[in-house]
Design a protein around this motif. Structure first.
Motif: not given
Length: 991
Positions: A821-826, A789-790, A746-750, A780-784
């Motif tokens: 996480n919140r900081e990244t989304l700011e 979000c941990e 599910p981590r892979s996407n277009p 900004f990577s959801f794999n790193v």
């Protein structure tokens, strides 16, 4: 029993054992059933019930469905159509099938459910009228190398049973028919043949095996046996008797001596024979005293001359998945992985020190190997710095296959002789040993890079051991029957019953009847060109789907809801008619058939049509129209417009001339190809057509593509046999756009597949807010770790395990499904966070990223191939095969074009609506106009009529195919009298 409280209501007398505690007006709404007329639920108002039964779906909201309610008639052939991504599969599979499956599993005990894993409840209010559901999807092809058409359809199991019961065995040595006796028959024959003779009864205990057999002789002397026939000579058994352990021996123990006809012998015969049979495992020998000859008898199958015997056959004697039947060399796979030394060297100008021997890069502990190679080269006066092309053949043989010798090397300058000892097994045995261990990543790499799959030399691909192949019916063994095309198999079955003796006819009758019935269903869905031995890995999605469909028709179930996903895939128009007939047969025996389909013929032949739309993704998910196919003229939908001809894919006025260059493949003879010469004109849209199984895939995917792939990318896939190829220099790369998923997690996407997400992350990393906070692109990577979000580790969802209830997926409570996480989304770009960008549809992203050329180019190509409705962050596991193929095509479109690329596509219209086919073909035309070349394997007439050049393979499938029947422009091919495609194409061109 007495009921004291009675009263009358609407002519009915009602008695109760207790007084009513509420006013009688509450009884007014009650309806009393009139049992004389069950259709009439209210005796006051006569209301006819609809004779049709329905599957009623209320409030379906799965994926993009917009809270729809729909009544689908039961016991009819219903087609669900609409644009790709409009919600057809969401309704058919994710709602109706998912609920049917869930209800079935709910009937199991809680204990059983914990092993099955529960199923998620689909997002729907209620479904009524649901019967047991069977889904026949495209994606369930078995990739197991042991799985064949025969095992999937269970026909091979019946064939094994037939061979176990009525086959004749033949000796592997002499080729003579083997015989078997009962104990009574053996005694009878001995009495008749040896009347008045003095004979020895023997039990064969060792047959052609090495060993000293000291323990055997000790054991036999303890049991009281005094003599044995060892290698043809009669010897006394003594306690110290030992044989040469390195020679092969035949040992028969003398059990008894008889004088045939004498009373004392006659009385012992039965008991002695039983003992000999036990010791000889069903075989005994008789030798006349004073002679050399010995005659063997066996209750197993036996060659009367040589004494060679075999156990009586059982069904698993013919199973390649059982040790009793499988070839010991390939373990029943029919193929083995062989190390291919052709892949060892890429650039022979380099030396071993410079990395000429590629396997050494994959073997981490190679210092010892290098030392051995240095010694071998030193013998020939060379070293590790010598260019590989200068190494002589003898030295290469030592390097590849090993050497265990001591050499004397004259050192000219020193005037002495140096002894060089080489003890090296060779690179090939070394790599084989590592691969067999399979305990390191080195072994995986070596197997991937340096082995090819070859036909097993022992069983010649039959998968069975020689003894299993010695059983024959009508002169054919089970492997030969297994290799026949299904149409030839049917002919053989029809003829073979007459060849049996009367006893065998009775035994075989029921088995043959069962095989023929099941086989007929496979022929009915257009699969006569397949053979039972065909590996299920090599089947297309459409073929495997039709095999399962035939199996289901064969089961003859009634009152079942069948849901099919585009069964017409991979079918020629001629075979499509057969398929529709099969589906109607399923309906006529009392089933409901629900088909997700875009095929024109299927829609017109349906009893009811549902059109879902109006567009794809979040702009779809509504029922636009429902009714009979004949009423489609009244419908105002995109589908109806294509069906009625208001809209159509226009035939081009002129065909492209191409660039005058060609790739020519000569002498292709793999599978059913009959020494085919193929010419592919470049700079054109080339479409390969023909009946299913005619050899299109063998020619393009099996021969041409592997040759080009090996030339450009050092692929290890071995092409099917061919003589030569010319014209490779006219292209600079090859791209195969298939329907395999773009990712398996599910981590892979277009966004990640097209490489666009890297550019988006870089854009966010360049924003002033990111620079102030020192955020790099990795943030900004959801794999790193860092920005994600941990709690959910960037997944956005958390799995809640419910023991024996289904696992529940919930949005992560920390990030609420946003993955970061919140900081990244700011950090925001034009007011959108990185999570908001992933939630955008391609259409929204095209507008949003217009000022940034690098991202815009990639997202625009996704929009151009008709994928505007999917989101950038959509999980790759939720994409259909057609969507995955178009994402790959868009990725190629976005790359800088050289104008000399050859693209190969296998049925790109799978899962595509008429409108989507138009969008896809527009995208492909753009690529061809840039000078690129396309080869498309296709049955869809909308694609065929747009071709610049058609190559029609046929005439039929299997053995009757494998030739190029017609070639040229669509107009030229339509005139062909031999081509089966021609008559359908002619009709399309004239429409």
């Amino acid at each position: 029993m007495h009921f004291p409280f009675c009263f009358k209501k609407r002519g009915f007398k009602i008695c109760l054992p207790f007084p009513l505690k509420f006013p009688s007006q509450f009884l007014m709404p009650l309806k009393f059933r009139n049992f004389a007329n069950p259709e009439n639920s209210d005796s006051g108002s006569i209301k006819m019930k609809d004779p049709k039964e329905y599957i009623e779906v209320y409030g379906a909201r799965e994926h993009n469905l917009k809270n729809i309610s729909v009544k689908i008639p039961r016991n009819e052939l219903v087609v669900i159509t609409g644009l790709s991504g409009s919600g057809k599969s969401s309704l058919a599979f994710d709602t109706i099938f998912a609920e049917g499956q869930r209800r079935y599993i709910e009937t199991f005990s809680a204990y059983a459910r914990q092993f099955l894993g529960g199923l998620e409840r689909p997002d729907v209010d209620k479904i009524d009228g649901l019967s047991p559901v069977i889904a026949i999807e495209q994606k369930t092809t078995n990739k197991n190398p042991r799985s064949t058409v025969g095992t999937v359809t269970e026909l091979y199991d019946y064939l094994r049973l037939l061979f176990a019961r009525v086959s004749d065995a033949y000796s592997l040595n002499s080729g003579k028919k083997l015989v078997s006796y009962t104990e009574e028959q053996i005694i009878e024959v001995i009495r008749e043949n040896y009347k008045g003779e003095k004979v020895m009864l023997m039990a064969p205990v060792v047959r052609s095996r090495k060993g000293h057999y000291h323990e055997l002789f000790i054991q036999m002397s303890k049991k009281g046996y005094g003599q044995a026939r060892i290698d043809g000579e009669l010897q006394d058994i003594e306690a110290d008797l030992k044989l040469d352990r390195y020679k092969t021996h035949d040992i028969d123990i003398v059990i008894d001596r008889w004088i045939i006809g004498e009373n004392a012998s006659e009385n012992r015969m039965e008991k002695s024979l039983k003992t000999a049979m036990q010791m000889g495992e069903g075989t005994i020998g008789i030798q006349i005293l004073g002679t050399e000859e010995i005659e063997y008898f066996s209750k197993n199958l036996m060659d009367a001359e040589s004494g060679y015997s075999m156990a009586l056959p059982e069904p698993n004697t013919f199973s390649f998945n059982s040790p009793k039947g499988s070839c010991p060399h390939c373990k029943g796979l029919g193929t083995i992985k062989e190390v291919n030394t052709d892949y060892f060297v890429e650039n022979p100008k380099l030396s071993i020190n410079q990395g000429a021997l590629v396997p050494l890069n994959d073997i981490k502990s190679n210092k010892w190997i290098l030392g051995q190679l240095k010694n071998i080269l030193e013998i020939f006066g060379l070293g590790l710095a010598t260019p590989f092309k200068d190494i002589p053949a003898e030295a290469l043989d030592y390097i590849y296959h090993g050497c265990h010798k001591e050499f004397n090397k004259d050192l000219k300058y020193a005037g002495i002789t140096k002894k060089i000892k080489v003890s090296f097994d060779g690179l090939v045995p070394l790599i084989n040993e590592m691969i067999d261990d399979k305990d390191s990543y080195d072994a995986v790499l070596l197997e991937r890079h340096f082995t090819t799959e070859e036909v097993c030399p022992e069983c010649k691909g039959t998968r069975l051991q020689p003894s299993s192949l010695s059983f024959k019916i009508d002169g054919k063994n089970i492997a030969q029957i297994n290799a026949l095309s299904l149409s030839d198999l049917m002919d053989w079955l029809n003829d073979v019953e007459d060849t049996f003796i009367e006893k065998h006819q009775i035994i075989a009758h029921e088995i043959l009847k069962e095989i023929k019935t099941r086989l007929q269903f496979l022929l009915d869905v257009g699969l006569e060109y397949l053979s039972l031995s065909r590996s299920s890995r090599t089947l297309s999605g459409g073929e495997s789907q039709r095999i399962r469909l035939a199996t289901q028709i064969g089961s003859q179930l009634v009152n079942v809801l069948y849901i099919l996903d585009e069964p017409s895939i991979g079918l020629h128009q001629r075979d499509n008619e057969r398929l529709i007939k099969s589906l109607k047969h399923l309906r006529d025996i009392g089933n409901s058939v629900l088909v997700v389909e875009h095929d024109k013929d299927m829609i017109l032949e349906a009893d009811e049509v549902l059109d879902i739309g109006p567009r794809a993704g979040k702009f779809g998910g509504e029922i636009l129209w429902q009714g009979k196919p004949k009423d489609l003229l009244k419908a105002d939908t995109v589908t109806a417009d294509y069906m009625t001809g208001k809209r159509k894919i226009e035939i081009p006025e002129t065909r492209r001339a191409g660039n005058g260059k060609s790739i020519v493949l000569k002498g292709a003879s793999g599978n059913n190809l009959k020494n085919v010469n193929l010419e592919v004109p470049l700079g054109k849209l080339v479409v390969v057509t023909g009946i299913s199984g005619s050899g299109k895939s063998s020619l393009i995917n099996g021969t041409l593509y592997p040759i080009l792939n090996r030339h450009f990318y050092r692929s290890v896939q071995e092409p099917l046999p061919y003589k030569k190829i010319e014209g490779i220099e006219h292209i600079d790369k090859i791209v195969d756009v298939d329907q395999a998923p773009i990712g398996r997690t599910p981590r892979s996407n277009p966004a990640t597949y097209t490489g666009m997400f890297t550019d988006i992350r870089n854009l966010f990393a360049e924003l002033p807010e990111s620079k102030i906070r020192a955020y790099k692109a990795g943030r900004f990577s959801f794999n790193v770790k860092g920005g994600r979000c941990e709690t959910c580790q960037g997944g956005g969802l958390k799995v809640i395990e419910m023991n024996f209830l289904p696992d529940v997926y919930v949005h992560c409570e920390t990030c609420n499904g946003k993955r970061f996480n919140r900081e990244t989304l700011e950090v925001r770009y034009k007011g959108k966070s990185i999570s908001d960008v992933l939630e955008m549809t391609i259409d929204e992203a095209t507008e949003f990223f217009q000022p940034i050329p690098k991202i815009f180019a990639k997202v625009k190509t996704l929009q151009d191939v008709g994928l505007g409705y999917i989101t950038l962050g959509q999980q790759s596991t939720t994409l259909s095969g057609g969507e995955a193929q178009r994402i790959k095509l868009a990725t190629e479109l976005a790359k800088r074009q050289t104008g000399n690329t050859l693209y190969i596509l296998d049925e790109p219209t799978t899962g595509l609506h008429f409108e989507d086919v138009k969008v896809l073909m527009d995208a492909i035309s753009k690529l061809v106009d840039l000078g690129n070349s396309f080869i498309i394997i296709e049955h869809n007439l909308d694609v065929i009529k747009l071709a610049d050049h058609i190559i029609d393979v046929g005439m039929e499938g299997g053995n009757k195919g494998g030739e190029i029947i017609a070639k040229g422009t669509p107009e030229e091919v339509a005139k062909s009298r031999k081509s089966l495609t021609a008559k359908y194409l002619k009709r399309e061109l004239e429409a």
